[in-house]
Design an enzyme around this catalytic site. Sequence first.
Site, short mmCIF file in Angstrom:
data_model
loop_
_atom_site.label_atom_id
_atom_site.label_comp_id
_atom_site.label_asym_id
_atom_site.label_seq_id
_atom_site.Cartn_x
_atom_site.Cartn_y
_atom_site.Cartn_z
N ASP A 20 13.94 -9.34 7.37
CA ASP A 20 13.74 -8.19 8.10
C ASP A 20 13.10 -7.24 7.03
O ASP A 20 13.49 -7.17 5.67
CB ASP A 20 15.34 -7.38 8.34
CG ASP A 20 15.04 -6.24 9.24
OD1 ASP A 20 14.36 -6.36 10.07
OD2 ASP A 20 15.68 -5.17 8.92
N HIS A 52 5.98 -8.45 -0.95
CA HIS A 52 7.55 -8.53 -0.68
C HIS A 52 7.89 -9.44 -0.04
O HIS A 52 9.05 -10.11 -0.64
CB HIS A 52 7.73 -7.08 0.13
CG HIS A 52 7.26 -6.92 1.38
ND1 HIS A 52 5.79 -7.18 1.52
CD2 HIS A 52 7.52 -7.02 2.71
CE1 HIS A 52 5.48 -7.07 2.72
NE2 HIS A 52 6.66 -6.90 3.70
N ARG A 53 7.45 -10.10 1.11
CA ARG A 53 7.91 -11.13 1.63
C ARG A 53 7.48 -12.52 1.00
O ARG A 53 8.51 -13.40 0.93
CB ARG A 53 7.05 -11.36 3.13
CG ARG A 53 7.62 -12.41 4.13
CD ARG A 53 7.18 -12.37 5.53
NE ARG A 53 7.49 -11.02 6.18
CZ ARG A 53 6.61 -10.12 6.32
NH1 ARG A 53 5.42 -10.49 6.11
NH2 ARG A 53 7.14 -8.96 7.15
#
Length: 211
Positions: A83, A194-195
């Site tokens: 998420d 970030h991922r």
Amino acid sequence: MTAPAQVPAGARVILASHNAKKLRELQRILAAAVPGLEPEQVVSSAGIALPDVVEDAVTFEGNALLKARAAAAATGLLAVADDSGLAIDVLGGSPGIFSARWSGRHGDDEANNDLLLAQLGDVPDVHRAARFVCAAALVAPDGAEAVERGEMTGTLLRERRGEGGFGYDPLFLPEGETRSAAQLTPEEKDAISHRGKAFRAVAAHVARLLG
């Protein structure tokens, strides 16, 4: 007892997402981090009958775990879910977990970006700090769980730049970069995103569980 969902033969990891770009990102990262794991052994939930998951947690970590738990239970595979979203300082961390539906229509990137540009129209550059946040969750069929978090800091641009990426990438200028996230190559983005950070941390758990 509900029958297990039908998954492609040879699959060992399922990504609880229909997003093809996200799948390719995870395939690249896991294939590099897990010896012997081929990209085609990492599959998305597209076309697989998984139960609907209501993402009613109030954190990135909570929503990622909800999706990964459902996918692991339904398929009997190691399940990865994430998420992620955009947190803008001047908006108090919003859109945050509501990033994908900020405009009121889930997944409408153009509308989300248009709304954000309008909301920040009068905000000076010095106050346009933002960060992408990703929580990646891994859940094994035996119930083992791990959650990792990654962030990419930067600032919000005043107009779109670039055709790559997805979501808010055309509006996000990563710290230390002169190009938007949408102008980076997939490999460049993986290295700082970030991922990418969260998935690489989860990849260590995948490698351990797959031996």
